[in-house]
Design a protein around this motif. Structure first.
Motif, mmCIF file in Angstrom:
data_model
loop_
_atom_site.group_PDB
_atom_site.id
_atom_site.type_symbol
_atom_site.label_atom_id
_atom_site.label_comp_id
_atom_site.label_asym_id
_atom_site.label_seq_id
_atom_site.Cartn_x
_atom_site.Cartn_y
_atom_site.Cartn_z
ATOM 1 N N HIS A 5 52.853 31.943 55.647
ATOM 2 C CA HIS A 5 53.063 31.089 54.475
ATOM 3 C C HIS A 5 54.083 31.710 53.516
ATOM 4 N N ARG A 13 57.160 32.698 54.298
ATOM 5 C CA ARG A 13 58.027 33.739 54.874
ATOM 6 C C ARG A 13 59.062 33.219 55.856
ATOM 7 N N ASP A 67 62.438 34.908 55.655
ATOM 8 C CA ASP A 67 62.500 36.281 56.175
ATOM 9 C C ASP A 67 62.651 36.233 57.691
ATOM 10 N N SER A 68 61.800 35.453 58.333
ATOM 11 C CA SER A 68 61.839 35.376 59.796
ATOM 12 C C SER A 68 63.160 34.756 60.262
ATOM 13 N N THR A 115 65.987 34.880 58.717
ATOM 14 C CA THR A 115 67.050 35.862 58.483
ATOM 15 C C THR A 115 67.248 36.741 59.714
ATOM 16 N N GLY A 158 60.041 34.981 46.661
ATOM 17 C CA GLY A 158 60.732 36.253 46.908
ATOM 18 C C GLY A 158 61.619 36.174 48.137
ATOM 19 N N ALA A 159 61.094 35.593 49.200
ATOM 20 C CA ALA A 159 61.870 35.465 50.436
ATOM 21 C C ALA A 159 63.064 34.536 50.213
ATOM 22 N N ARG A 196 71.408 37.567 49.614
ATOM 23 C CA ARG A 196 72.166 38.086 50.757
ATOM 24 C C ARG A 196 73.127 37.047 51.324
#
Ligand SMILES: Cc1ncc(C[n+]2csc(CCOP(=O)(O)OP(=O)(O)O)c2C)c(N)n1
Ligand code: SF4
Lengths: 258, 363
Positions: A73, A75, A78-79, A81, A107-108, A115
């Motif tokens: 949940h 994220r 992130d994954s 990326t 945050g993610a 980035r």
């Protein structure tokens, strides 16, 4: 007689499609359909890898004939990326709810924009947490009653609705940001254009691309599907204006020397 | 091709990973593992491999979730508080059956504790620290060479079982430099990860894939329901327990007292065994190399022969619980722990002399 098919399911819809898990009048599958049409028309479905968040928006994973990762949940970015960095030829996109993306996943989300990840995110904004029973989300309108704001969202207690598409536009790493809706056929077409542009930014390597799409959630709004469309056209659009907030073509700003 | 190098334990993580085909490293700064992250920042991009500093350890571990799902060999490294943050997704990795390697360079706890060495994360590493009660292999190197070797074994076993794997070191093993033979170790063939996400048109069978950790919500083939999938996971755990147990036995033949230790305190213990043997005491050591699965049977065998046990670990006593399970009440189990450090600060260490004193007291 000459029969010509003028309408049908998108090709990347599984046949038969996965068990429909949406409530009647939910607009999440309408947005899923737009994404399907865009992937098909751009002919990128074969190399697409989708990362879904956790929420009703994630149901689409069983309907699509696409490679899909179901993330933790919040994220998905992130994954996503890591997938894009390791496999830059893939078209990587995330499908996330408003709670998933800008609530628990803030945050993610911000990390990916800092980035300038070459990923496309489609955020389904239904102004609440659909799956868990319609609780307060960062996008909930002032005064809106939810399961955890029984007297309506109060700015003094819960703050103000977050404008995610406008926020995304402020990041240098973001190439494209827009907010669309699907409450009228014209909005459906406009949103489709936004999503197409977002994927094109990824293909062109310009930066992160983001489309927020307003979506009706009849049971949690305690409104009929038709009244939901009216609410979107009036109250929600006046809080969350539709349109493009950023459309950057140049990759120069991402170059090393700057 | 082998290369001899004089490197730190933390750098040996990198050399081991490089020589076994690691594709990507995702990490966030935290002491005392910083040299690991920095090694990858220096060495990976110039070799066309991925290094990325995440926005948090939650980010790092979820990057592993994506990278592993896409079929790549990926890893991270962390300490104390960062380890705490990773727990939710380590559980997701187990559930989604995604292989990856997590290096945990232990520091002092609880809380922010200390930024220097300790061995205080044993329980969360070996018992599935996140939600849902899962298992993962934990490898505990005792030297810099073994750090290099076990990283490679770690990737192999992670891939073999489709499960995350933890390499448990500590601040001392991370900082110490030793001579290492750097080379690729062959552990045998593995499949080509036919389950990985590559984009439908890149799949050999042209069919799309789903990787999901919520099997109870959305049942995925070949498991028709939640319980059939749990049964599969359980069988995998049993297979790991049956096939992957590793340990070292040192001077334990005919011993009256057995020391049990891993990581830096296993080096200290070996020294203490040597001191005791030199004075004619019958003392030996069992060093678990896999902390899960744990060598209970080896401990039990010695307990049945009437041995006493002395656990040497730089904590208030965590590994000692596994030794107690192993002896099944048949033997006394004692501890030389963090309160026995040579000075009472974060820089203090458990010294061989202190362990030797305890050996003499117990015999
Ligand atoms: C760490 C964690 N906390 C809470 C949950 C429970 N949870 C599941 S879905 C969800 C909300 C999803 O809301 P949103 O992202 O807006 O998606 P929607 O259901 O509205 O499409 C929550 C809180 C969870 N799965 N994981
Ligand atoms: S709860 Fe809301 S978001 Fe979820 S399926 Fe129903 S209408 Fe859609």
């Amino acid at each position: 007689m000459n029969k010509k098919k003028v309408c049908g399911n998108p090709k990347i819809w599984k046949d038969p499609p996965g068990a429909a898990m949406y409530c009647p009048g939910c607009q999440h599958p309408v947005i899923d359909r737009i994404i399907s049409e865009v992937l098909e028309e751009m002919d990128i479905d074969g190399k697409a890898i989708c990362v879904v968040g956790v929420g009703c928006h994630a149901f689409v994973q069983i309907s699509w004939n696409l490679d899909v990762l179901s993330s933790a949940h919040g994220r998905a970015l992130d994954s996503g990326t890591a997938i894009k960095r390791l496999n830059p030829d893939a078209i990587v996109f995330t499908v996330q709810g408003d709670g998933d993306c800008i609530g628990i996943g803030a945050g993610a989300f911000i990390g990916a924009m800092i980035r300038g990840e070459k990923i496309t995110t489609i955020m389904f904004n239904n102004t609440n947490y659909g799956t868990t029973g319609g609780q307060l989300a960062p996008t909930t309108l002032l005064g809106q009653k939810t399961a955890t704001t029984p007297h309506g969202r109060d700015a003094a207690l819960e703050g103000y609705p977050v404008h995610t598409a406008e926020l995304a536009a402020t990041f240098k790493g973001t190439a494209y940001s827009a907010r669309g809706s699907v409450h009228t056929p014209a909005d459906y077409q406009r949103t489709k254009r936004y999503i197409k542009t977002a994927f094109q930014k990824q293909i062109d390597g310009v930066g992160f691309s983001f489309v927020e799409v307003l979506s009706a959630c009849p049971p949690n709004w305690h409104l009929s599907p038709v009244k939901c469309l009216k609410r979107i056209g009036e109250d929600i659009v006046s809080e969350f204006p539709l349109g493009e907030f950023k459309n950057e073509d140049s990759t120069e700003r991402l170059s090393k020397s700057k | 091709m082998a290369e001899k190098m004089f490197v730190q334990g933390n750098e040996a993580v990198g050399w081991g990973a490089l020589y076994c085909g690691c594709d990507g490293f995702f990490g966030y700064p935290i002491t005392p593992q910083n040299e690991v992250t920095q090694w990858f920042a220096h060495e990976f991009p110039k070799r066309g491999k991925v290094f990325l500093q995440s926005q948090s350890e939650v980010g790092s571990i979820n990057m592993l979730f994506g990278g592993a799902a896409a079929g790549f060999r990926v890893m991270t490294s962390t300490s104390g508080p960062g380890w705490g943050l990773m727990q939710e997704t380590i559980s997701h990795l187990v559930a989604a059956e995604l292989p990856c390697v997590i290096v945990l360079v232990q520091r002092g706890g609880p809380g922010a504790g200390s930024i220097r060495h300790a061995q205080m994360d044993y329980i969360t590493a070996t018992r599935g620290g996140g939600q849902g009660g899962y298992k993962n292999i934990v490898l505990a190197p005792g030297s810099v060479q073994e750090v290099h070797d076990l990283i490679q074994l770690g990737f192999h076993l992670a891939d073999k079982y489709r499960n995350p794997l933890v390499i448990l070191t500590d601040g001392i093993l991370g900082q110490v430099s030793e001579s290492v033979e750097v080379k690729t170790i062959d552990f045998g063939p593995l499949d080509k990860k036919p389950w990985a996400l590559r984009g439908r048109e890149r799949q050999e069978d042209g069919k799309s894939r789903i990787v999901n950790s919520a099997v109870g919500v959305l049942p995925l083939p070949p498991y028709p329901n939640y319980i059939s999938w749990l049964k599969h996971i359980e069988e995998k755990y049993r297979e790991m327990e049956g096939s992957e147990l590793r340990y070292e036995i040192y001077q334990a033949e005919g011993a009256d007292l057995i020391l049990v230790a891993y990581g830096y305190t296993s080096r200290v213990s070996k020294e203490a065994v040597n001191m005791a043997r030199a004075e004619g005491h019958k003392v030996g050591m069992i060093r678990p190399i896999t902390l899960w699965p744990f060598p209970y049977s080896v401990i039990r065998e010695k307990a049945m022969l009437g041995c006493k046990f002395l656990v040497v670990e730089d904590s208030l006593g965590l590994l000692i619980d596994d030794v107690k399970i192993g002896v099944e009440g048949r033997a006394d189990v004692h501890l030389v722990g963090i309160l026995d450090r040579h000075i009472p600060t974060d820089g203090g260490m458990i010294m061989p002399g202190r362990v030797f004193e305890e050996i003499k007291r117990l015999l």
